[in-house]
Scaffold this active site. Structure first.
Site, PDB file in Angstrom:
ATOM      1  N   SER A 220       0.849  -1.188   0.000  1.00 13.28           N
ATOM      2  CA  SER A 220       0.000   0.000   0.000  1.00 13.28           C
ATOM      3  C   SER A 220       0.886   1.240   0.000  1.00 13.28           C
ATOM      4  O   SER A 220       1.746   1.391   0.875  1.00 13.28           O
ATOM      5  CB  SER A 220      -0.901   0.008   1.237  1.00 13.28           C
ATOM      6  OG  SER A 220      -1.811  -1.063   1.204  1.00 13.28           O
ATOM      7  N   GLY A 225      -1.065   4.823  -4.776  1.00 14.79           N
ATOM      8  CA  GLY A 225      -1.623   3.589  -5.315  1.00 14.79           C
ATOM      9  C   GLY A 225      -1.167   2.351  -4.573  1.00 14.79           C
ATOM     10  O   GLY A 225      -0.782   2.405  -3.399  1.00 14.79           O
ATOM     11  N   GLY A 251      -6.830   0.648   4.358  1.00 11.55           N
ATOM     12  CA  GLY A 251      -5.977  -0.466   3.959  1.00 11.55           C
ATOM     13  C   GLY A 251      -6.617  -1.811   4.223  1.00 11.55           C
ATOM     14  O   GLY A 251      -6.415  -2.770   3.462  1.00 11.55           O
ATOM     15  N   ASP A 252      -7.407  -1.887   5.279  1.00  9.00           N
ATOM     16  CA  ASP A 252      -8.109  -3.139   5.588  1.00  9.00           C
ATOM     17  C   ASP A 252      -9.196  -3.409   4.550  1.00  9.00           C
ATOM     18  O   ASP A 252      -9.403  -4.554   4.137  1.00  9.00           O
ATOM     19  CB  ASP A 252      -8.719  -3.062   6.979  1.00  9.00           C
ATOM     20  CG  ASP A 252      -7.715  -2.617   8.029  1.00  9.00           C
ATOM     21  OD1 ASP A 252      -6.549  -3.042   7.930  1.00  9.00           O
ATOM     22  OD2 ASP A 252      -8.083  -1.843   8.923  1.00  9.00           O
TER      23      ASP A 252
END
Length: 316
Positions: A220, A225, A251-252
């Site tokens: 990440s 991107g 992010g999860d």
């Protein structure tokens, strides 16, 4: 079914506040209380997509009871491992310009017996899972070698496993030979001991982690991107987010999108990007539903611009 493991879950209280002014009383414009922890967020995003998911959690005290109730209301099956300590609570403050300030409590310590019971519970629950995702920090009393045992239990149950740890444990995590690890730029830089100013540097760092044993690296890169480096190839993608309300859990959400789409190849990367872009436009740690996704805005290439200068080169 996607099984998640959150060794150190939490209740997350998120507030939208005016610009922080230390020593003053601030009045929040919005408040949310959500079940928290990186693996918990993955399950919430999976459930929001209409896919079956089970969250394995060590829970204790009144906060643990409330966390399980909140997850059940969101369609997440909970398999609780009872612990003597009390589940922690975290606070997130989001300012109008998107600046996020988080206050995370350390959480309870697990006894050796509680840690072993958590592993045994994962082994039993994973027999019905296609993927196991273990995410977030380890509680006090549990060392990095716990990941190797977890990977072995998941594989013994016939499941693939993705790891997204918090803390300086990536080399140990990669050596456990999970199918996927999901670091950010700073975690990658710490793992290889150097800054990563360009996308090409991130590719090299990801390849080093694959050499250590990881099957694939899903990196990440924040607003720059995401990058996927695997045996199939190297893929890079972006997905614009016109408005950023909160990056908590984004992010999860991206890992959930990746696993929902099969957990391999450019299609899974595109799904991860779409889920992250949708999540950052929602308040607090709210997870996106299919109606929030804009896959038409996602761009994935097999020819990454290796000379791209990254906004955050990471600090080892």
């Amino acid at each position: 079914m996607i099984l998640t493991v959150t060794p150190n879950p939490s209740l997350d209280r998120a507030y939208e506040v005016p610009p922080l002014d230390r020593g003053r009383v601030l009045r929040a414009g919005g408040e949310r209380v959500d079940p928290g922890g990186k693996g918990v967020n993955v399950s919430r995003a999976v459930a929001a997509a209409g896919v079956r998911t089970t969250a394995v959690l060590p829970l204790g005290g009144a906060p643990g009871i409330l966390l399980a109730e909140l997850l059940g209301a969101q369609g997440v099956d909970v398999t609780a491992v009872s612990i003597t300590g009390q589940t922690r609570s975290n606070i997130a403050l989001t300012e109008p310009d998107g600046t996020l300030t988080k206050i995370n409590s350390p959480g309870p310590a697990l006894s050796p017996q509680e840690s072993a019971l958590l592993l045994d519970t994962v082994r039993s629950a994973a027999t019905e899972a296609t993927w196991v995702a273990c995410c977030g920090s380890l509680p006090r009393g549990v060392g990095p070698d716990w990941y190797a045992d977890l990977v072995a239990r998941a594989h013994a149950a016939g499941a693939r496993i993705a790891l997204d740890p918090s803390g300086p444990t990536l080399p140990e995590v990669a050596a456990a030979r999970p199918e996927v690890i999901k670091p950010d730029a700073s975690e990658l830089a710490t793992a290889v001991g150097r800054p990563l100013p360009t996308l090409g540097d991130v590719v090299k760092a990801a390849e080093e982690l694959r050499d250590r044993g990881a099957g694939a690296v899903l990196a990440s890169l924040g607003g720059d991107g995401q990058l996927l480096v695997s045996a199939e190839g190297t893929y890079y993608g972006t997905a614009p987010a016109p408005v950023v309300r909160s990056t908590v859990g984004a992010g999860d959400a991206s890992l959930a999108g990746f696993l929902i789409a099969g957990g391999t190849g450019p299609g899974a990367l595109a799904s991860a990007l779409a889920h992250r872009a949708a999540a950052v436009q929602l308040p607090g740690s709210a997870m996106p539903t299919p109606a929030d996704l804009r896959p038409d805005r996602v761009r994935v290439t097999e020819d990454p611009p290796l000379d791209l200068q990254l906004t955050d080169p990471g600090t080892p």
